[in-house]
Design an enzyme around this catalytic site. Structure first.
Site, short mmCIF file in Angstrom:
data_model
loop_
_atom_site.label_atom_id
_atom_site.label_comp_id
_atom_site.label_asym_id
_atom_site.label_seq_id
_atom_site.Cartn_x
_atom_site.Cartn_y
_atom_site.Cartn_z
N HIS A 1 9.23 49.04 -8.42
CA HIS A 1 9.18 49.61 -10.13
C HIS A 1 7.97 50.30 -10.21
O HIS A 1 7.06 50.64 -9.52
CB HIS A 1 8.84 48.07 -10.71
CG HIS A 1 10.10 47.39 -10.63
ND1 HIS A 1 10.28 46.11 -11.53
CD2 HIS A 1 11.44 47.43 -10.06
CE1 HIS A 1 11.49 45.42 -11.36
NE2 HIS A 1 12.29 46.24 -10.61
N GLU B 1 5.19 50.08 -12.02
CA GLU B 1 3.87 49.60 -12.08
C GLU B 1 3.43 49.27 -10.52
O GLU B 1 2.39 49.56 -10.12
CB GLU B 1 3.94 48.17 -12.80
CG GLU B 1 4.45 48.40 -14.36
CD GLU B 1 5.32 48.21 -14.36
OE1 GLU B 1 5.99 48.04 -15.62
OE2 GLU B 1 6.45 48.41 -13.54
N SER C 1 8.12 46.98 -20.91
CA SER C 1 7.37 45.74 -20.74
C SER C 1 7.70 45.34 -19.31
O SER C 1 8.58 45.35 -18.84
CB SER C 1 8.06 44.75 -21.53
OG SER C 1 7.35 43.39 -21.42
N CYS D 1 8.27 43.32 -15.84
CA CYS D 1 8.97 42.25 -15.13
C CYS D 1 7.79 41.11 -14.71
O CYS D 1 6.82 41.38 -14.52
CB CYS D 1 9.87 42.77 -14.27
SG CYS D 1 9.06 43.08 -12.53
N CYS E 1 5.97 42.69 -11.38
CA CYS E 1 4.72 43.77 -11.68
C CYS E 1 3.66 43.00 -12.74
O CYS E 1 2.60 43.25 -12.67
CB CYS E 1 5.32 44.98 -12.56
SG CYS E 1 6.52 45.70 -11.73
#
Length: 145
Positions: free
Chosen positions: A50, A52, A77, A79, A82
């Protein structure tokens, strides 16, 4: 617009241009970007890259004291995975581009002392809405549905 959120949006657009999911992130310490990344699950065939996670990986090894003065920017936002990294490394501040198309465990992060700021930036929302509409299967795979 905040220059660091803009940098995260640029990362999201890079991911989209590579055929990936348009989510970007930057890690900022002392007013400087020390890591940047974007979702590379599709490009790298990865279950965990992901935005991040890619950003934190690209920042390299940092001292705990560095993380404790960092701000993580993400266009979406984060998950559970992350958000767990935010908690693991003690990152005290999270700037979220938007949480309309997806909302991670922001309340839990707040309960653990993370300063979560949601911008609900129109460009972030539009990037995700268009992607989700055009690639619902890839999106559902990304969020584990």
């Amino acid at each position: 617009m905040d220059k660091f959120l803009k940098a995260a949006i640029d990362e999201a657009k890079s991911g989209l241009s590579e055929g990936g999911i348009p989510i970007g992130s930057v890690l900022v310490i002392d007013g400087k970007i020390v890591g940047r990344g974007h979702n590379k699950r599709i490009q790298n065939g990865s279950p965990i890259l992901h935005a991040e996670m890619d950003c934190i990986e690209n920042a390299g090894r940092l001292k705990a004291s560095d993380y404790r003065k960092a701000t993580l920017y993400s266009t979406l936002s984060p998950c559970d995975m992350c958000s767990g990294s935010v908690l693991l490394y003690g990152i005290p501040r999270l700037i979220v581009g938007e949480n309309i198309t997806f909302k991670g465990p922001e309340d839990y992060l707040k309960s653990r002392g993370v300063d979560v700021v949601v911008e609900n930036n129109e460009e972030c929302i539009n990037l995700m809405e268009k992607f989700i509409e055009s690639s619902p299967d890839l999106w559902n795979e990304d969020i584990g549905e």
